[in-house]
Design an enzyme around this catalytic site. Structure first.
Site, mmCIF file in Angstrom:
data_model
loop_
_atom_site.group_PDB
_atom_site.id
_atom_site.type_symbol
_atom_site.label_atom_id
_atom_site.label_comp_id
_atom_site.label_asym_id
_atom_site.label_seq_id
_atom_site.Cartn_x
_atom_site.Cartn_y
_atom_site.Cartn_z
ATOM 1 N N HIS A 141 0.809 -1.220 0.000
ATOM 2 C CA HIS A 141 0.000 0.000 0.000
ATOM 3 C C HIS A 141 0.848 1.277 0.000
ATOM 4 O O HIS A 141 0.430 2.292 0.580
ATOM 5 C CB HIS A 141 -0.979 0.016 1.172
ATOM 6 C CG HIS A 141 -2.242 0.800 0.869
ATOM 7 N ND1 HIS A 141 -2.842 0.783 -0.364
ATOM 8 C CD2 HIS A 141 -2.999 1.630 1.653
ATOM 9 C CE1 HIS A 141 -3.914 1.559 -0.332
ATOM 10 N NE2 HIS A 141 -4.023 2.089 0.864
ATOM 11 N N HIS A 196 -0.375 2.470 7.354
ATOM 12 C CA HIS A 196 -0.528 2.892 5.963
ATOM 13 C C HIS A 196 0.815 3.237 5.318
ATOM 14 O O HIS A 196 1.752 3.682 6.001
ATOM 15 C CB HIS A 196 -1.443 4.119 5.881
ATOM 16 C CG HIS A 196 -2.758 3.850 5.225
ATOM 17 N ND1 HIS A 196 -3.802 3.229 5.872
ATOM 18 C CD2 HIS A 196 -3.204 4.090 3.964
ATOM 19 C CE1 HIS A 196 -4.839 3.128 5.058
ATOM 20 N NE2 HIS A 196 -4.490 3.631 3.884
ATOM 21 N N SER A 233 -2.593 5.340 10.472
ATOM 22 C CA SER A 233 -1.704 6.270 9.783
ATOM 23 C C SER A 233 -0.298 6.196 10.379
ATOM 24 O O SER A 233 -0.144 6.077 11.597
ATOM 25 C CB SER A 233 -2.231 7.706 9.914
ATOM 26 O OG SER A 233 -1.276 8.640 9.464
ATOM 27 N N GLU A 273 -9.025 -2.976 2.516
ATOM 28 C CA GLU A 273 -8.396 -2.343 3.670
ATOM 29 C C GLU A 273 -9.375 -2.407 4.847
ATOM 30 O O GLU A 273 -10.320 -1.617 4.925
ATOM 31 C CB GLU A 273 -8.040 -0.895 3.354
ATOM 32 C CG GLU A 273 -7.106 -0.725 2.167
ATOM 33 C CD GLU A 273 -6.847 0.732 1.842
ATOM 34 O OE1 GLU A 273 -6.330 1.447 2.722
ATOM 35 O OE2 GLU A 273 -7.174 1.154 0.717
ATOM 36 N N TYR A 295 -12.416 -0.279 1.138
ATOM 37 C CA TYR A 295 -12.376 -0.416 2.599
ATOM 38 C C TYR A 295 -13.446 -1.365 3.148
ATOM 39 O O TYR A 295 -14.457 -1.646 2.496
ATOM 40 C CB TYR A 295 -12.534 0.957 3.243
ATOM 41 C CG TYR A 295 -11.266 1.784 3.182
ATOM 42 C CD1 TYR A 295 -10.481 1.983 4.306
ATOM 43 C CD2 TYR A 295 -10.837 2.348 1.977
ATOM 44 C CE1 TYR A 295 -9.317 2.730 4.251
ATOM 45 C CE2 TYR A 295 -9.674 3.103 1.905
ATOM 46 C CZ TYR A 295 -8.917 3.279 3.057
ATOM 47 O OH TYR A 295 -7.758 4.003 2.987
#
Length: 617
Positions: free
Chosen positions: A133, A242, A356, A545, A588
C-alpha cells in the site's frame, strides 16, 4: 593351498568392496539433505525488481492527477516465499509487492505464465499476491475504471513490469526450494501507527473497545525461514500501518515506510551475516543503515564481480573460439552465482484501514492547531488538515523513521523466534459476489435478521480524503447528508435507484460505481477470498483495507471457527494474520458501527453497512 588362498582373496576382496560401498553411501547421505533432513517443509525465497516507469506516469494511491513520477527514491521489489510439504505434498505461494495493492488482472496474467511453466502446480487456489500500500508507485495497472481515472487509463509499462517481477520472484523461490524450518514470533510495536479516524473507532461498542488497550493493532507477526544448509534465508511479517509517510505531492517512486523497512533488513542481513542466533536488535546496532533524503544510496550498486566479467569477456577471441588463460575467473564467477542463497525480507500489510504512520497527529497547516476531531477540517475546510510524521516537516525522514521502527522490531522478533511451525500446508479459495450476498445478523432484541450487501457505491466523504492526503473542494469526512450540487454531478454519471439508496444508507451516494458499466465496469463485484495455512499459522488473504476493529472481528471469528470445528487440530496457539490488499482491490471494510459515522473509511466501504458481516459469514 590354492583353494585356501583363493578363499582368503575372495573374503578380503568382498571386505574391501563392502567398505568402499559403505563409504560411498555415507558420502551420498551426507550430501543429500532431502534424505537426511527431518525438516517438515520445503522452503524457497525469491525477489525481483518491479520499479516501473519513473517519469510521467500517475502514481497510485492518493488519486491525485497532478502526482506523476519524476524519479526514484528507491527501487521497488516483488518478494515471494514458497512453502511445500515434502514428497509432492501441498504447497503455497505468498507474494508481497512494493505496490499500492494487488490487481486481479495482474493475478490472471501471472497465473497464466505459471501454468505455462509448471502446469497446475501453482494456481489461484494456492497463490496469494499482496500489496504493501505504498502511495508512491506507478499506477495504471488495475482493470476497473475508478482506479485508473487519474492515470488516464491503463498503463502497459506499469502492468508489464509488475507481472514480470512477480513471475520471476516466484520462479526464483521455486528454484530455491530446499528442506527447512519455519518459526513464528509476535511482539508489539507501539510507535509506528495511530488511528486517523478515532471518532469512527469510538462508535464501536464500549464493551468491545474495553477488550483492547489501543485503538489500533500494535502487534507484528513475523515468520522466519531457515534453510537446512544455508541457515536463515528470509522473513515475512504482517503489521498494520498505511504506506503514506510520503505525501500526495511526492513525485519520486518509493516503497514508503514498509519498502524502506524491507531494504533495511535485507541490508542488515547482508552486512552482518546470517545465521545470527543470539542477541536482540537495538538502535545502536543499525545506526549506519539509513534512508537518504533524495536519490537513495540503497539503489543497487554494480555487482562486485563486474571487473571479473570484463576480464572474462576479454579472454574470448573475437571469433568466439577457445577460452584463453582466464579459466580460473570463469570458475570463480560461476561459483559466485551458484548456490548463493540471498536473504529476502518482506514487510506485509494487514488491517491498516484507519491506521496512519503520521504519528504526531493531524494539524491545520494555517494555524498549527489540531484539526476538528469529528470531521478532520480546519475552519470547515478539509484541504488544510494534514497528518504529521515523526520527521515533520521532512517526509523522507518520516519514511526512514517509520521504516526503521518496523525493521528494528522485525529484527528483534527474528533473532528471538523459537516457536516452530508444525503441521499441514493447506489452502482454501472461493469467489463471492459481494453485490448481492444475503447475510444473517443479530438484531437489538437478540434475534436474527437477514439483510443483503449492495452493489458498490462511494459516499461523499470518499472525496474528502484523509488526514494522510486530504481531498479538494468542499467535501468533509463524517458527511451523512451529501450536497445537492455534487449529488447532481454524480447523478450525471449514474443516478442511484431507490433500492440502492436504501441499501447503502446512511451513506449518501456520490458515485454509484457498482452500477456503472461504461466503457466497462467501474468497480469490482465478485471478489476472491482465500485462506492459507502453514502449520499453526493461518493467513487470511482479503482484497480490501480493513479497519482496526473490523480486522479484529474477522480474525477472532475465523480463529473461533477453526478451534471449534477442527477436532483438536487447532487450539488457542493458532496464529491468525490478516493480509490486506491481496489478490484484487475493493477499497475499505469498516464495522457496522463505524459505517454509521461515514468518515472516509465508511464512505469507501463499497458494499454497504453489512460488508464485514458478509466476510465473517
Amino acid at each position: 593351498m590354492e583353494a585356501s588362498s583363493c578363499l582368503r582373496y575372495q573374503v578380503c576382496g568382498f571386505g574391501l568392496s563392502w567398505i568402499w560401498l559403505c563409504l560411498l553411501l555415507l558420502h551420498l547421505l551426507q550430501n543429500c539433505s532431502l534424505v537426511l533432513s527431518d525438516s517438515p517443509y520445503l522452503v524457497g525465497m525469491g525477489s525481483y525488481d518491479i520499479t516501473g516507469p519513473a517519469a510521467d506516469v500517475n502514481m497510485m494511491g492518493y488519486a491525485n492527477a497532478e502526482q506523476v513520477t519524476s524519479g526514484i527514491h528507491f527501487r521497488l521489489k516483488s518478494r515471494a516465499f514458497i512453502v511445500a510439504e515434502p514428497d509432492d505434498g501441498k504447497r503455497v505461494v505468498f507474494v508481497n509487492l512494493d505496490a499500492c495493492m494487488a490487481s486481479q488482472l495482474v493475478n490472471i496474467k501471472v497465473l497464466e505464465r505459471l501454468k505455462a511453466r509448471y502446469g497446475d502446480l501453482y494456481n489461484e487456489n494456492n497463490v496469494a499476491i499482496s500489496g504493501i500500500h505504498t502511495h508512491a508507485g506507478p499506477g495504471g495497472y488495475l482493470q476497473y475504471v475508478v482506479y485508473i481515472i487519474t492515470s488516464l487509463g491503463f498503463v502497459r509499462q506499469s502492468f508489464d513490469v509488475i507481472v514480470d517481477g512477480i513471475e520471476q520472484s516466484i520462479v526464483e523461490a521455486h528454484n530455491n526450494l530446499r528442506p527447512g524450518k519455519i518459526y513464528v514470533n509476535k511482539g508489539d510495536l507501539l510507535d509506528a501507527g495511530v488511528n486517523r479516524s478515532p471518532s469512527g473507532y469510538l462508535n464501536n461498542p464500549a464493551e468491545e473497545r474495553s477488550k483492547y488497550r489501543y485503538n489500533v493493532d500494535k502487534e507484528m507477526t513475523l515468520v522466519k525461514f531457515v534453510d537446512d544448509e544455508f541457515g536463515p534465508v528470509g522473513s515475512f511479517n504482517w503489521f498494520a500501518t498505511h504506506g503514506t509517510s510520503m505525501s500526495r505531492t511526492n513525485s519520486l517512486i518509493s516503497g514508503d515506510n514498509k519498502g524502506a523497512a524491507a531494504r533495511f533488513m535485507e541490508d542488515w542481513a547482508e552486512q552482518n551475516g546470517l545465521p545470527k542466533q543470539t542477541g536482540h536488535a537495538n538502535s545502536d546496532d543499525f545506526g549506519s543503515l539509513h534512508l537518504p533524503r533524495r536519490v537513495s544510496t540503497i539503489i543497487p550498486e554494480p555487482d562486485e564481480i563486474t571487473d571479473d566479467l570484463m576480464q572474462l569477456a576479454s579472454s574470448y577471441k573475437a571469433s568466439g573460439g577457445r577460452i584463453l588463460a582466464s579459466s580460473n575467473i570463469t570458475r570463480r564467477i560461476r561459483n559466485t552465482q551458484k548456490n548463493n542463497a540471498k536473504f529476502v525480507s518482506a514487510f506485509c500489510q494487514s488491517n491498516c484501514g484507519d491506521v496512519s504512520p503520521n504519528v504526531l497527529g493531524a494539524f491545520c497547516i494555517d494555524t498549527n492547531l489540531p484539526c476538528d476531531f469529528n470531521h478532520s477540517t480546519c475552519n470547515g475546510k478539509n484541504e488544510l488538515c494534514y497528518g504529521r510524521g515523526p520527521g515533520y516537516p521532512n517526509e523522507f525522514e518520516s519514511t526512514r523513521i517509520i521504516g526503521n521502527r518496523q525493521f528494528l522490531k522485525a529484527a528483534d522478533l527474528f533473532n528471538s523466534a523459537s516457536e516452530e511451525l508444525q503441521g499441514k500446508v493447506d489452502y482454501r479459495h472461493t469467489y463471492l459476489d459481494f453485490s448481492q450476498l444475503e447475510v444473517s445478523v443479530s438484531t437489538s432484541t437478540g434475534g436474527q435478521q437477514v439483510v443483503k450487501t449492495c452493489p458498490a457505491a462511494m459516499g461523499f466523504s470518499f472525496a474528502a480524503g484523509t488526514t494522510d492526503g486530504p481531498g479538494a473542494f468542499d467535501f468533509k469526512q463524517g458527511d451523512d447528508k451529501g450536497n445537492p450540487f455534487w449529488r447532481l454531478v454524480g447523478g450525471i454519471l449514474k443516478k442511484p435507484g431507490k433500492e440502492q439508496v436504501e441499501c447503502q444508507a446512511p451513506k449518501p451516494i456520490l458515485l454509484d460505481t457498482g452500477e456503472m458499466k461504461e466503457p466497462y465496469d467501474w468497480a469490482p463485484a465478485i471478489l476472491p477470498i482465500q485462506i492459507i495455512r502453514i502449520g499453526q499459522l493461518v493467513i487470511l488473504s482479503v482484497p480490501g483495507e480493513f479497519t482496526t476493529m473490523a480486522g479484529r472481528r474477522l480474525r477472532d471469528a475465523v480463529k473461533n471457527v477453526l478451534i471449534s470445528g477442527s477436532n483438536g487440530e487447532f487450539n488457542s496457539n493458532t496464529h491468525v494474520v490478516l493480509a490486506g490488499l491481496t489478490n484484487t482491490y475493493s477499497q475499505y471494510v469498516t464495522t457496522f458501527e463505524e459505517y454509521q459515522v461515514q468518515r472516509y473509511e465508511g464512505a469507501s466501504t463499497l458494499y454497504g453497512p453489512h460488508t464485514l458481516s458478509a466476510y465473517i459469514q
